[in-house]
Write an enzyme that holds these catalytic residues in place. Structure first.
Site, mmCIF file in Angstrom:
data_model
loop_
_atom_site.group_PDB
_atom_site.id
_atom_site.type_symbol
_atom_site.label_atom_id
_atom_site.label_comp_id
_atom_site.label_asym_id
_atom_site.label_seq_id
_atom_site.Cartn_x
_atom_site.Cartn_y
_atom_site.Cartn_z
ATOM 1 N N GLU A 10 -105.465 34.198 -44.751
ATOM 2 C CA GLU A 10 -105.469 33.748 -46.148
ATOM 3 C C GLU A 10 -105.550 32.239 -46.192
ATOM 4 O OE1 GLU A 10 -102.062 34.699 -48.528
ATOM 5 O OE2 GLU A 10 -102.004 36.762 -47.872
ATOM 6 N N GLU A 60 -97.171 39.072 -44.995
ATOM 7 C CA GLU A 60 -96.291 37.900 -44.938
ATOM 8 C C GLU A 60 -94.828 38.341 -44.860
ATOM 9 O OE1 GLU A 60 -97.143 35.007 -47.972
ATOM 10 O OE2 GLU A 60 -98.821 34.223 -46.827
HETATM 11 C C1 GAL Z 1 -99.416 34.609 -50.063
HETATM 12 C C2 GAL Z 1 -99.498 36.107 -50.239
HETATM 13 C C3 GAL Z 1 -100.661 36.529 -51.115
HETATM 14 C C4 GAL Z 1 -100.758 35.639 -52.308
HETATM 15 C C5 GAL Z 1 -100.894 34.212 -51.864
HETATM 16 C C6 GAL Z 1 -101.038 33.235 -53.004
HETATM 17 O O1 GAL Z 1 -98.086 34.236 -49.871
HETATM 18 O O2 GAL Z 1 -99.589 36.758 -49.000
HETATM 19 O O3 GAL Z 1 -100.479 37.874 -51.480
HETATM 20 O O4 GAL Z 1 -99.618 35.809 -53.093
HETATM 21 O O5 GAL Z 1 -99.745 33.851 -51.146
HETATM 22 O O6 GAL Z 1 -101.127 31.906 -52.544
#
Ligand code: GAL
Length: 688
Positions: free
Chosen positions: A319, A162
């Site tokens: 994610e 990110e």
């Molecule tokens: C994203 C990040 C992850 C985790 C996730 C939690 O921003 O890439 O590592 O922190 O959010 O929602």
């Protein structure tokens, strides 16, 4: 629409590509004792997990002291995963530098707008423009690439993580230096910069390049042109980091595809991902469900945009969350059905991989209350049962992989710069929010029951029948010409208030609003009339107006007034106008007020009388279902996403291949509340 290798630029020996839906998560085994790893792989297999992202935050363990590597534990994890048939999207591990690096080189630490240093103790505490950080990050990238180049588990590189999530805006002296270089590239001479930034205002004229700073905290409103260029520069600076790691990986492991996870959704708005797409072998995205009734449509909106950023090609959902996150004020769990619904909605919009943050919910650290695939409660839990169920459904969806999002006849234009600039300070009102306005129109289209592509503004609009461009605030001359050409060639355009107002330097187009779009729309607005928070207005159609209205002072003879203001100071003035333009039957509609979603739907419905693309799709069941379509060599896959909390019956032909649905006695497909049904139609069964 071939399912051939050109669909993916990322096939590696068939390990990552058509034929298998990817399923998995970020995996952080370093947070757990080794015996837990055995249970992890056993449960991963049970769930159908076939890929994990590894090593994202592992730098401090991989290089515990400067130049001293400890790869042993990672070797073991890679081997264990491989032995269990689980592939690895291996991180370059540069997202979060180890404490020793910040101690030795505090000059890598970013600074906020008011000069506050962001210290270690969290993550991403590095300046994108720091030469020192860059050198260390590339050293680590190279070491990992050399070590794992031939490891059979490695199927992709996950560059940083990110990028820009917490450090996009750095106002340090490194940033100041890099900003000046970026500006010199863009403007070549200082007179040009002074002109476009309008530095005659408030004695801001620059005589030397090194007088220019990032737009740091200042006594009052900062220069808008400087802010916009700093936003562009910051987006590019983070992309430079991506390019630097990319180049090392391309040199050491040319055959391994590379990606980085975008945040196309709402969290970080200031990265222009349309300009990053060519720097990755496949697009990856992270999305977190917004709680509340708009969450599902919001997810569909951003997934739709991601699919179109990827040019319709499949992409990788890197994610999302199985249930609650931990970073909003209140973090409700997902409701029954939502885990599968969210995943399949992404798949409908082109995801060929469904991954989560993270595999096992952490015991310690800032994210201990963030859901995972395997919750604190263990495998005997609602979340894990849903995870296993989803794994089964994704296996059934293997046939869909490699197919592309089917293009719609309607485009909704999404413009990052209009998002940034329309939300700026010192405007007529702080109320209108670009993402809210664009989502409102997206939802109005879904309510009507039509399919739409959410496309970046640079997309070629040829072939679309209707283009919606809500709050298209920044309109450079070239965009004005493209939109004019589109309408003159027979296309229909709908745009809304505060559009066309400024050029690419946030300078107002003169002669009245909507500035660059004035002659295309055939109207002149003399004054904006933003509304106080408790004020309400009305239109002749009965629509309620809040937040924003405008005084349209003149309309050209070929412009029809579709609705007028009722009551208040604007009583009787035109509110919604439509101009028929060109000889090919095109039109340009302007909505000068912020109207609600129902009124927007009614307007679209009325426009549907002569815009066939606005004819509701029967499969949308009167707006209860979001119809999403993928097409490939094998056929056409229709994803019917139930937007409601009730069952919805749809007369959908084809084989039900996945999802929460059943056929009733009349052979209608009954989609469960919050369910998604996936129906395969073979070529022969396709509508003519
Ligand atoms: C994203 C990040 C992850 C985790 C996730 C939690 O921003 O890439 O590592 O922190 O959010 O929602």
């Amino acid at each position: 629409m071939a399912t051939d290798d050109t669909t993916y630029r990322w096939v590696k020996d068939g390990a990552l590509g058509p034929g298998r839906m990817r399923y998995g998560a970020d995996y952080n085994p370093e947070q757990w004792p080794r015996e837990v790893w055995q249970e992890d792989v056993r449960l991963m297999r049970e769930a159908g997990v076939n890929i994990v992202s590894l090593g994202i935050f592992s730098w401090a363990l991989l290089e515990p002291r400067p130049g001293e590597w400890d790869f042993g534990w990672l070797d073991d994890v890679m081997d264990l995963l491989h032995a269990n048939g689980i592939d690895v999207d291996l991180a370059t591990a540069t997202a979060s530098p180890p404490p020793w690096l910040a101690k030795r080189h505090p000059e890598i630490l970013p600074q906020t707008i008011d000069g506050t240093t962001l210290w270690p103790g969290s993550r991403q505490h590095w300046r994108p423009t720091s030469p020192v950080f860059r050198a260390h990050a590339l050293r680590l990238t190279r070491a990992l690439a050399e070590r794992y180049a031939d490891h059979p588990a490695l199927v992709a590189w996950h560059i940083s993580n990110e990028l820009g999530c917490h450090n996009l805006y750095d106002f340090s002296d490194d940033a100041a230096r890099a900003f000046r270089v970026w500006l010199q590239d863009r403007y070549a001479d200082l007179d040009a910069l002074n002109e476009v930034w309008g530095t005659a205002f408030w004695s801001q004229h620059y005589g030397e390049w090194d007088e220019i700073l990032p737009p740091r905290a200042a006594p009052t409103q900062r220069n808008p042109g400087q802010q916009l260029d700093f936003e562009r520069f910051s987006s590019d600076a983070v992309r430079d980091h991506l390019r630097a790691e990319n180049a090392v990986l391309a040199e050491v492991t040319p055959g391994v595809p590379r990606t980085t996870n975008f945040m196309v959704a709402q969290n970080v708005r200031d990265i222009d991902y349309a300009s990053w797409v060519d720097d990755v072998d496949f697009v990856s995205n992270d999305h977190y469900l917004r709680p509340g009734e708009q969450g599902r449509d919001d997810l569909s909106f951003w997934a739709n945009l991601t699919g179109n950023l990827s040019g319709g090609r499949p992409w990788f959902l890197m994610e999302h969350a199985t249930s609650a996150v931990n970073w909003r004020a209140v973090n409700p769990p997902k409701r029954p059905g939502e885990l599968v619904r969210d995943a399949l909605t992404h798949v409908g919009h082109g995801a060929d991989a469904v991954c989560y943050f993270q595999w096992r919910q952490s015991r310690a650290g800032g994210e201990r209350y963030h859901s995972g695939m395997l919750p604190h409660a263990g495998a005997d839990s609602r979340v894990f049962r849903d995870v296993v169920d989803l794994g089964t459904q994704l296996r059934d969806l293997a046939v869909v992989t490699g197919s592309r999002r089917e293009r719609a006849r309607i485009a909704l234009v999404f413009d990052y710069e209009s998002w940034w600039v329309s939300g700026r300070d010192s405007h007529p009102s702080e109320s209108p929010a670009y993402d809210v306005e664009t989502l409102r129109w997206y939802r109005a289209l879904l309510d009507l029951g039509v399919r739409v592509d959410v496309v970046p503004v640079s997309t070629d609009l040829d072939g679309y029948e209707l283009v919606l461009a809500p709050l298209l605030h920044v309109v450079p001359a070239a965009l004005r010409d493209r939109l004019t050409g589109f309408v003159e060639a027979g296309g229909h355009l709908v745009t809304t208030f505060f559009s066309g107002v400024v050029d690419e330097h946030d300078r107002v187009w003169l002669g009245g609003y909507p500035g660059a779009l004035r002659s295309l729309l055939g109207i002149t607005v003399e004054e904006f009339a933003p509304m106080l928070p408790d004020e309400r207005g009305a239109l002749s159609t009965g629509a309620e107006v809040r937040d924003w209205s405008e005084r349209i002072a003149r309309i050209e003879p070929d412009v029809e007034v579709v609705a007028s203001y009722r009551g208040g100071d604007l009583d009787g003035a035109p509110a919604i106008t439509r101009r028929r333009a060109g000889l090919a039957g095109g039109s340009a509609t302007y909505v000068s007020a912020a109207i609600d979603r129902r009124a927007a739907k009614e307007l679209l419905h009325d426009l549907g009388r002569d815009i066939p693309a606005l004819t509701p799709d029967p499969l949308a069941a009167g707006g209860s279902v979001d119809v999403i379509v993928r097409t490939g060599r094998g056929g056409r896959y229709v994803f019917l996403a139930n937007r409601t909390d009730d069952e919805v019956a749809v007369a959908a032909a084809g084989d039900l291949i996945a999802g929460a649905a059943r056929r009733d006695r009349d052979d209608a497909l009954v989609v469960a509340p919050r369910g998604v049904a996936v129906v395969a139609q073979t070529r022969d069964a396709l509508p003519a």
